[in-house]
Design a protein around this motif. Structure first.
Motif, PDB file in Angstrom:
ATOM      1  N   PRO A  64      87.176  10.302  35.707  1.00 48.72           N
ATOM      2  CA  PRO A  64      86.321   9.148  35.410  1.00 48.72           C
ATOM      3  C   PRO A  64      85.352   9.489  34.280  1.00 48.72           C
ATOM      4  N   GLU A  65      84.564   8.541  33.923  1.00 51.02           N
ATOM      5  CA  GLU A  65      83.576   8.714  32.867  1.00 51.02           C
ATOM      6  C   GLU A  65      82.825  10.041  33.026  1.00 51.02           C
ATOM      7  N   HIS A  66      82.621  10.720  31.938  1.00 52.97           N
ATOM      8  CA  HIS A  66      81.895  11.992  31.934  1.00 52.97           C
ATOM      9  C   HIS A  66      80.450  11.752  32.382  1.00 52.97           C
ATOM     10  N   LEU A  67      79.889  12.662  33.139  1.00 51.95           N
ATOM     11  CA  LEU A  67      78.515  12.528  33.631  1.00 51.95           C
ATOM     12  C   LEU A  67      77.534  12.326  32.483  1.00 51.95           C
ATOM     13  N   ALA A  68      77.671  13.090  31.405  1.00 51.35           N
ATOM     14  CA  ALA A  68      76.752  12.940  30.268  1.00 51.35           C
ATOM     15  C   ALA A  68      76.902  11.573  29.611  1.00 51.35           C
ATOM     16  N   ASP A  69      78.122  11.034  29.541  1.00 51.57           N
ATOM     17  CA  ASP A  69      78.331   9.695  28.977  1.00 51.57           C
ATOM     18  C   ASP A  69      77.638   8.643  29.842  1.00 51.57           C
ATOM     19  N   PHE A  70      77.724   8.791  31.158  1.00 54.70           N
ATOM     20  CA  PHE A  70      77.051   7.880  32.077  1.00 54.70           C
ATOM     21  C   PHE A  70      75.543   7.894  31.815  1.00 54.70           C
ATOM     22  N   LEU A  71      74.965   9.090  31.696  1.00 57.15           N
ATOM     23  CA  LEU A  71      73.530   9.214  31.424  1.00 57.15           C
ATOM     24  C   LEU A  71      73.167   8.654  30.050  1.00 57.15           C
ATOM     25  N   ASP A  72      74.019   8.885  29.044  1.00 56.98           N
ATOM     26  CA  ASP A  72      73.783   8.322  27.701  1.00 56.98           C
ATOM     27  C   ASP A  72      73.724   6.791  27.741  1.00 56.98           C
ATOM     28  N   LYS A  73      74.625   6.175  28.501  1.00 56.79           N
ATOM     29  CA  LYS A  73      74.640   4.711  28.601  1.00 56.79           C
ATOM     30  C   LYS A  73      73.370   4.189  29.273  1.00 56.79           C
ATOM     31  N   LEU A  74      72.894   4.926  30.278  1.00 57.13           N
ATOM     32  CA  LEU A  74      71.640   4.525  30.916  1.00 57.13           C
ATOM     33  C   LEU A  74      70.490   4.591  29.909  1.00 57.13           C
ATOM     34  N   ALA A  75      70.435   5.665  29.137  1.00 55.99           N
ATOM     35  CA  ALA A  75      69.371   5.829  28.142  1.00 55.99           C
ATOM     36  C   ALA A  75      69.453   4.752  27.071  1.00 55.99           C
ATOM     37  N   ALA A  76      70.659   4.355  26.679  1.00 54.72           N
ATOM     38  CA  ALA A  76      70.831   3.319  25.658  1.00 54.72           C
ATOM     39  C   ALA A  76      70.325   1.967  26.149  1.00 54.72           C
ATOM     40  N   ASP A  77      70.329   1.754  27.451  1.00 53.90           N
ATOM     41  CA  ASP A  77      69.838   0.506  28.040  1.00 53.90           C
ATOM     42  C   ASP A  77      68.380   0.656  28.477  1.00 53.90           C
ATOM     43  N   PHE A  78      67.564   1.258  27.613  1.00 50.97           N
ATOM     44  CA  PHE A  78      66.168   1.551  27.963  1.00 50.97           C
ATOM     45  C   PHE A  78      65.343   0.302  28.246  1.00 50.97           C
ATOM     46  N   ARG A  79      65.835  -0.880  27.885  1.00 48.19           N
ATOM     47  CA  ARG A  79      65.116  -2.120  28.204  1.00 48.19           C
ATOM     48  C   ARG A  79      65.379  -2.577  29.635  1.00 48.19           C
ATOM     49  N   GLY A  80      66.336  -1.921  30.289  1.00 48.84           N
ATOM     50  CA  GLY A  80      66.566  -2.189  31.696  1.00 48.84           C
ATOM     51  C   GLY A  80      67.861  -2.901  31.995  1.00 48.84           C
ATOM     52  N   TRP A  81      68.158  -2.978  33.286  1.00 51.62           N
ATOM     53  CA  TRP A  81      69.337  -3.657  33.799  1.00 51.62           C
ATOM     54  C   TRP A  81      69.050  -4.083  35.229  1.00 51.62           C
ATOM     55  N   ASP A  82      69.891  -4.976  35.720  1.00 45.95           N
ATOM     56  CA  ASP A  82      69.774  -5.433  37.106  1.00 45.95           C
ATOM     57  C   ASP A  82      70.715  -4.627  37.981  1.00 45.95           C
ATOM     58  N   GLY A  83      70.320  -4.446  39.212  1.00 44.86           N
ATOM     59  CA  GLY A  83      71.194  -3.790  40.180  1.00 44.86           C
ATOM     60  C   GLY A  83      71.252  -2.288  40.035  1.00 44.86           C
ATOM     61  N   GLU A  84      72.330  -1.746  40.576  1.00 51.93           N
ATOM     62  CA  GLU A  84      72.523  -0.306  40.615  1.00 51.93           C
ATOM     63  C   GLU A  84      73.778   0.070  39.832  1.00 51.93           C
ATOM     64  N   HIS A  91      82.148  15.275  45.982  1.00 51.80           N
ATOM     65  CA  HIS A  91      80.948  16.004  46.397  1.00 51.80           C
ATOM     66  C   HIS A  91      79.649  15.531  45.760  1.00 51.80           C
ATOM     67  N   LEU A  92      79.682  14.697  44.731  1.00 56.34           N
ATOM     68  CA  LEU A  92      78.449  14.249  44.065  1.00 56.34           C
ATOM     69  C   LEU A  92      78.552  12.781  43.693  1.00 56.34           C
ATOM     70  N   THR A  93      77.514  12.019  44.065  1.00 53.83           N
ATOM     71  CA  THR A  93      77.369  10.626  43.625  1.00 53.83           C
ATOM     72  C   THR A  93      75.991  10.493  42.998  1.00 53.83           C
ATOM     73  N   LEU A  94      75.935   9.814  41.869  1.00 52.88           N
ATOM     74  CA  LEU A  94      74.677   9.568  41.175  1.00 52.88           C
ATOM     75  C   LEU A  94      74.499   8.057  41.043  1.00 52.88           C
ATOM     76  N   ARG A  95      73.393   7.552  41.618  1.00 51.30           N
ATOM     77  CA  ARG A  95      73.078   6.125  41.542  1.00 51.30           C
ATOM     78  C   ARG A  95      71.837   5.960  40.680  1.00 51.30           C
ATOM     79  N   ALA A  96      71.872   4.950  39.812  1.00 50.45           N
ATOM     80  CA  ALA A  96      70.754   4.717  38.902  1.00 50.45           C
ATOM     81  C   ALA A  96      70.236   3.299  39.062  1.00 50.45           C
ATOM     82  N   VAL A  97      68.911   3.178  39.122  1.00 56.21           N
ATOM     83  CA  VAL A  97      68.251   1.876  39.151  1.00 56.21           C
ATOM     84  C   VAL A  97      67.144   1.891  38.108  1.00 56.21           C
ATOM     85  N   PHE A  98      66.811   0.702  37.629  1.00 62.33           N
ATOM     86  CA  PHE A  98      65.748   0.549  36.633  1.00 62.33           C
ATOM     87  C   PHE A  98      64.592  -0.171  37.297  1.00 62.33           C
TER      88      PHE A  98
END
Length: 158
Positions: A64-84, A91-98
């Motif tokens: 699946p999507e590379h972890l760093a790519d996932f984090l880059d996309k979150l940073a690019a949406d610095f104005r925010g998003w809805d939901g999770e 063994h690892l799940t990362l959930r992001a909310v704004f």
């Protein structure tokens, strides 16, 4: 900055500290390369009265999507998003909310066994400023995961 690479050593690591809770932190360490297509690492979670560790997290070039790519996309949406938004591998799940004020909550959940019903899991949430701070953390994670890899394929591109 609260996301910072560990001091240079023979064992690279990256740690993210929470702005909201000084006891909450997540460290990625013990990087290894099971083959030219994967990067393995350990995830250490720390919080008030909590210390949990999983040694068997692996990300693959074809997965699946590379972890760093996932984090880059979150940073690019610095104005925010809805939901999770969610990223996971075994063994690892990362959930992001704004949340208002430009902060991103990253909830790191680890599970040592993914096929057993009676397995434990542990979670820690770290809060970072969206944008530059999150982008710097994504860059640190990319360097950590890619250093020393023989493959420059999808999971290893910057």
């Amino acid at each position: 900055m609260n996301a910072e690479p560990a001091e240079p050593t023979d064992t690279p690591a990256v740690t993210v500290h929470s702005q909201d809770d000084p006891t909450a932190r997540v460290t990625l360490t013990d990087r290894h390369f099971p083959d030219e297509y994967g990067t393995g690492f350990t995830v250490d979670l720390h919080g008030e009265g909590l210390r949990a560790r999983v040694d068997s997290v692996v990300v693959w070039a074809w997965g699946p999507e590379h972890l760093a790519d996932f984090l880059d996309k979150l940073a690019a949406d610095f104005r925010g998003w809805d939901g999770e938004r969610t990223w996971s591998t075994h063994h690892l799940t990362l959930r992001a909310v704004f949340r208002s004020g430009g902060h991103v909550g990253l909830t790191w959940t680890i599970r040592p066994w993914t096929t057993q019903e009676n397995s434990w899991e542990a979670s820690v949430t770290t809060w970072l400023e969206g944008g530059e701070q999150l982008a710097a953390f994504a860059s640190d994670v990319r360097r950590f995961l890619n250093s020393g890899t023989a493959l420059g394929g999808p999971a290893c591109s910057s």
